[in-house]
Design a protein around this motif. Structure first.
Motif, PDB file in Angstrom:
ATOM      1  N   LEU A 115       0.858  -1.431  -0.004  1.00  7.57           N
ATOM      2  CA  LEU A 115      -0.055  -0.068   0.082  1.00  7.57           C
ATOM      3  C   LEU A 115       0.749   1.343   0.016  1.00  7.57           C
ATOM      4  CD1 LEU A 115      -2.789  -1.215   2.447  1.00  7.57           C
ATOM      5  CD2 LEU A 115      -3.054  -0.641   0.204  1.00  7.57           C
ATOM      6  N   VAL A 116       1.775   1.283   1.071  1.00  3.80           N
ATOM      7  CA  VAL A 116       2.595   2.483   0.989  1.00  3.80           C
ATOM      8  C   VAL A 116       3.583   2.471  -0.512  1.00  3.80           C
ATOM      9  CG1 VAL A 116       4.758   3.441   2.146  1.00  3.80           C
ATOM     10  CG2 VAL A 116       2.648   2.352   3.482  1.00  3.80           C
ATOM     11  N   GLY A 117       4.075   1.503  -0.893  1.00  3.45           N
ATOM     12  CA  GLY A 117       4.929   1.449  -2.242  1.00  3.45           C
ATOM     13  C   GLY A 117       4.136   1.755  -3.307  1.00  3.45           C
ATOM     14  N   ALA A 118       2.705   1.437  -3.259  1.00  2.95           N
ATOM     15  CA  ALA A 118       1.941   1.632  -4.199  1.00  2.95           C
ATOM     16  C   ALA A 118       1.457   3.257  -4.510  1.00  2.95           C
ATOM     17  CB  ALA A 118       0.597   1.266  -4.571  1.00  2.95           C
ATOM     18  N   GLY A 119       1.491   3.775  -3.335  1.00  2.00           N
ATOM     19  CA  GLY A 119       1.196   5.148  -2.876  1.00  2.00           C
ATOM     20  C   GLY A 119       2.325   6.045  -3.554  1.00  2.00           C
ATOM     21  N   LEU A 120       3.456   5.840  -3.852  1.00  5.45           N
ATOM     22  CA  LEU A 120       4.723   6.616  -4.074  1.00  5.45           C
ATOM     23  C   LEU A 120       4.880   6.536  -5.496  1.00  5.45           C
ATOM     24  CD1 LEU A 120       7.169   5.533  -1.027  1.00  5.45           C
ATOM     25  CD2 LEU A 120       5.432   7.616  -1.082  1.00  5.45           C
ATOM     26  N   LEU A 121       3.991   6.057  -6.348  1.00  6.19           N
ATOM     27  CA  LEU A 121       4.015   5.632  -7.885  1.00  6.19           C
ATOM     28  C   LEU A 121       3.594   6.844  -8.570  1.00  6.19           C
ATOM     29  CD1 LEU A 121       3.538   2.081  -8.337  1.00  6.19           C
ATOM     30  CD2 LEU A 121       5.807   2.976  -8.227  1.00  6.19           C
ATOM     31  N   GLY A 122       3.301   7.867  -7.886  1.00  5.28           N
ATOM     32  CA  GLY A 122       2.909   9.213  -8.695  1.00  5.28           C
ATOM     33  C   GLY A 122       1.468   9.082  -9.228  1.00  5.28           C
ATOM     34  N   GLN A 123       1.505   9.528 -10.562  1.00  8.31           N
ATOM     35  CA  GLN A 123       0.305   9.309 -11.330  1.00  8.31           C
ATOM     36  C   GLN A 123      -0.306   7.870 -11.447  1.00  8.31           C
ATOM     37  OE1 GLN A 123       0.821  11.029 -15.365  1.00  8.31           O
ATOM     38  NE2 GLN A 123       2.819   9.854 -15.363  1.00  8.31           N
TER      39      GLN A 123
ATOM     40  N   MET B  88     -14.000  -1.272   7.147  1.00  5.37           N
ATOM     41  CA  MET B  88     -14.357  -1.125   5.727  1.00  5.37           C
ATOM     42  C   MET B  88     -14.537  -0.098   5.264  1.00  5.37           C
ATOM     43  SD  MET B  88     -14.509  -4.345   4.690  1.00  5.37           S
ATOM     44  CE  MET B  88     -15.946  -4.491   3.356  1.00  5.37           C
ATOM     45  N   ALA B  89     -15.139   1.045   6.088  1.00  5.66           N
ATOM     46  CA  ALA B  89     -15.121   2.583   5.709  1.00  5.66           C
ATOM     47  C   ALA B  89     -13.867   3.295   5.645  1.00  5.66           C
ATOM     48  CB  ALA B  89     -16.179   3.405   6.414  1.00  5.66           C
ATOM     49  N   SER B  90     -13.197   2.896   6.325  1.00  6.40           N
ATOM     50  CA  SER B  90     -11.425   3.448   6.514  1.00  6.40           C
ATOM     51  C   SER B  90     -10.719   2.997   5.217  1.00  6.40           C
ATOM     52  CB  SER B  90     -10.853   3.299   7.858  1.00  6.40           C
ATOM     53  OG  SER B  90     -11.947   3.646   8.985  1.00  6.40           O
ATOM     54  N   MET B  91     -10.780   1.908   4.991  1.00  4.94           N
ATOM     55  CA  MET B  91      -9.813   1.315   3.964  1.00  4.94           C
ATOM     56  C   MET B  91      -9.640   2.047   2.835  1.00  4.94           C
ATOM     57  SD  MET B  91      -7.932  -1.116   3.515  1.00  4.94           S
ATOM     58  CE  MET B  91      -6.851  -1.431   2.143  1.00  4.94           C
ATOM     59  N   PRO B  92     -10.590   2.868   2.236  1.00  7.30           N
ATOM     60  CA  PRO B  92     -10.296   3.705   1.086  1.00  7.30           C
ATOM     61  C   PRO B  92      -9.674   4.728   1.406  1.00  7.30           C
ATOM     62  CG  PRO B  92     -12.705   3.006   1.052  1.00  7.30           C
ATOM     63  CD  PRO B  92     -12.125   2.539   2.399  1.00  7.30           C
ATOM     64  N   GLY B  93      -9.149   5.108   2.458  1.00  2.68           N
ATOM     65  CA  GLY B  93      -8.455   6.284   3.039  1.00  2.68           C
ATOM     66  C   GLY B  93      -7.013   5.996   2.400  1.00  2.68           C
ATOM     67  N   TRP B  94      -6.683   4.798   1.965  1.00  2.00           N
ATOM     68  CA  TRP B  94      -5.457   4.465   1.617  1.00  2.00           C
ATOM     69  C   TRP B  94      -5.024   5.170   0.019  1.00  2.00           C
ATOM     70  CZ3 TRP B  94      -0.966   3.060   3.717  1.00  2.00           C
ATOM     71  CH2 TRP B  94      -1.038   2.402   4.994  1.00  2.00           C
ATOM     72  N   LEU B  95      -6.313   5.342  -0.527  1.00  3.00           N
ATOM     73  CA  LEU B  95      -6.370   5.699  -1.955  1.00  3.00           C
ATOM     74  C   LEU B  95      -5.648   7.363  -2.071  1.00  3.00           C
ATOM     75  CD1 LEU B  95      -9.841   4.922  -3.282  1.00  3.00           C
ATOM     76  CD2 LEU B  95      -7.758   3.787  -3.583  1.00  3.00           C
ATOM     77  N   PHE B  96      -5.726   8.017  -0.828  1.00  3.36           N
ATOM     78  CA  PHE B  96      -5.347   9.236  -0.976  1.00  3.36           C
ATOM     79  C   PHE B  96      -3.810   9.529  -0.498  1.00  3.36           C
ATOM     80  CE2 PHE B  96      -9.998   9.666   0.384  1.00  3.36           C
ATOM     81  CZ  PHE B  96     -10.186  10.545  -0.580  1.00  3.36           C
ATOM     82  N   ILE B  97      -3.140   8.359  -0.269  1.00  9.07           N
ATOM     83  CA  ILE B  97      -1.685   8.506  -0.216  1.00  9.07           C
ATOM     84  C   ILE B  97      -1.168   8.616  -1.749  1.00  9.07           C
ATOM     85  CG2 ILE B  97      -1.286   6.010  -0.841  1.00  9.07           C
ATOM     86  CD1 ILE B  97       0.679   6.176   1.586  1.00  9.07           C
ATOM     87  N   SER B  98      -1.711   8.660  -2.548  1.00  6.91           N
ATOM     88  CA  SER B  98      -1.215   8.969  -3.978  1.00  6.91           C
ATOM     89  C   SER B  98      -0.899  10.446  -4.082  1.00  6.91           C
ATOM     90  CB  SER B  98      -2.346   8.347  -4.985  1.00  6.91           C
ATOM     91  OG  SER B  98      -3.560   9.121  -5.096  1.00  6.91           O
ATOM     92  N   VAL B  99      -1.909  10.927  -3.342  1.00  7.22           N
ATOM     93  CA  VAL B  99      -1.406  12.585  -3.385  1.00  7.22           C
ATOM     94  C   VAL B  99      -0.167  13.116  -2.931  1.00  7.22           C
ATOM     95  CG1 VAL B  99      -2.513  14.857  -2.755  1.00  7.22           C
ATOM     96  CG2 VAL B  99      -3.840  12.751  -3.239  1.00  7.22           C
ATOM     97  N   VAL B 100       0.256  12.121  -2.202  1.00  9.27           N
ATOM     98  CA  VAL B 100       1.508  12.485  -1.179  1.00  9.27           C
ATOM     99  C   VAL B 100       2.778  12.696  -2.451  1.00  9.27           C
ATOM    100  CG1 VAL B 100       3.544  11.473   0.109  1.00  9.27           C
ATOM    101  CG2 VAL B 100       1.106  11.359   0.724  1.00  9.27           C
ATOM    102  N   ALA B 101       2.651  12.115  -3.544  1.00  4.30           N
ATOM    103  CA  ALA B 101       3.754  12.091  -4.641  1.00  4.30           C
ATOM    104  C   ALA B 101       3.810  13.587  -4.928  1.00  4.30           C
ATOM    105  CB  ALA B 101       3.450  11.184  -6.018  1.00  4.30           C
ATOM    106  N   SER B 102       2.648  14.368  -5.103  1.00  2.00           N
ATOM    107  CA  SER B 102       2.878  15.692  -5.405  1.00  2.00           C
ATOM    108  C   SER B 102       3.138  16.498  -4.335  1.00  2.00           C
ATOM    109  CB  SER B 102       1.495  16.028  -5.944  1.00  2.00           C
ATOM    110  OG  SER B 102       0.309  15.987  -4.840  1.00  2.00           O
ATOM    111  N   THR B 103       3.505  16.074  -3.163  1.00  4.03           N
ATOM    112  CA  THR B 103       3.658  17.069  -2.268  1.00  4.03           C
ATOM    113  C   THR B 103       5.440  16.927  -1.867  1.00  4.03           C
ATOM    114  OG1 THR B 103       3.136  15.414  -0.378  1.00  4.03           O
ATOM    115  CG2 THR B 103       1.529  16.626  -0.957  1.00  4.03           C
ATOM    116  N   ARG B 104       5.960  17.961  -2.107  1.00  6.52           N
ATOM    117  CA  ARG B 104       7.397  17.901  -1.798  1.00  6.52           C
ATOM    118  C   ARG B 104       7.964  19.106  -1.289  1.00  6.52           C
ATOM    119  NH1 ARG B 104       9.243  14.280  -5.639  1.00  6.52           N
ATOM    120  NH2 ARG B 104       8.069  13.666  -7.140  1.00  6.52           N
TER     121      ARG B 104
END
Length: 245
Positions: free
Chosen positions: A30-38, A153-169
């Motif tokens: 999950l963390v690794g996938a979130g660091l793949l940017g777009q 179950m409702a919290s699991m989709p919160g992992w989707l937002f980690i994809s935004v981290v790639a744009s925060t530098r």
């Protein structure tokens, strides 16, 4: 009967290595996938769906099929709105936002509102179900376990937002230290949740008909950490756009 009880009581301790392995693999993916940017969502989406399906199959709580159904419904609604918030946003009312921080954070704020409404709705449904029971034995345990499944179950989709981290530098000055603090706190929460699962494994009382319920216990902290992913992403956005100008 005594032999069966003794065997059941030793099962969680024998399964803890498996629990830890499942958690480490899930978190790394999950963390690794979130660091793949777009390209992050291309992996985050199937990973979240797989975790939610596995949690439903290996349900770690006692309860009826209605408990699982409510969990699936909460997870599905949360997932659809989270995915839509990161995409077209057509499921949300139009908002006029100005400023880089408001634009970047608006998908997270929108999903947060849906999440809160989901928890309120399913809490009311949970209380209503318990009050409708003829025999209200173990009422608090049944209610807490049912709501825990819904929250996970409702919290699991919160992992989707980690994809935004790639744009925060954020780097340099106070932004650098603020971002580091966010990462340290998030990592500490991850460690605490993993440690907590050891105690949950010792105390949980699954349905005997559920195959390998320890997998559900392993996934429980991973799913709850979706909220940490969401909160860390929002905090990093604040670091990027809201700290030191």
């Amino acid at each position: 009967m005594e032999q069966q009880t003794q065997s059941d009581s030793t099962l969680p301790s024998r399964s803890y290595r498996g629990v830890l392995a499942v958690q480490i693999i899930a978190l790394v993916l999950l963390v690794g996938a979130g660091l793949l940017g777009q390209f992050a969502l291309f992996l985050e989406v199937p990973l979240c769906i797989a975790a939610m399906v596995a949690f439903t199959v290996f349900w770690p709580f006692r309860g009826t099929w209605i408990d699982r159904l409510l969990g699936v419904l909460a997870g599905l609604v949360s997932f659809v709105f989270a995915f839509n918030a990161l995409g077209s946003g057509v499921l949300y009312p139009p908002l006029r936002v100005t400023g880089k921080l408001a634009v970047a954070a608006s998908p997270l704020i929108r999903w947060a509102c849906v999440y809160v409404m989901l928890l309120a709705l399913f809490t009311v449904i949970g209380f209503a179900r318990q009050m409708a029971r003829k025999e209200r034995t173990n009422l608090l345990r049944s209610l807490s376990q049912s709501l825990t499944g819904v929250v996970a179950m409702a919290s699991m989709p919160g992992w989707l937002f980690i994809s935004v981290v790639a744009s925060t530098r954020p780097f340099g000055g106070p932004r650098f230290w603020a971002a580091d603090a966010v990462c340290v706190v998030a990592l500490a929460l991850v460690v605490l949740m993993v440690i907590a699962s050891r105690f949950w494994l010792k105390d949980f009382d699954p349905d005997p008909a559920v195959p390998a319920p320890w997998i559900g216990i392993a996934l429980l902290p991973v799913m709850l950490l979706g909220l940490v992913s969401f909160a860390a992403t929002l905090a990093l956005l604040l670091c990027q756009f809201g700290v030191a100008g």
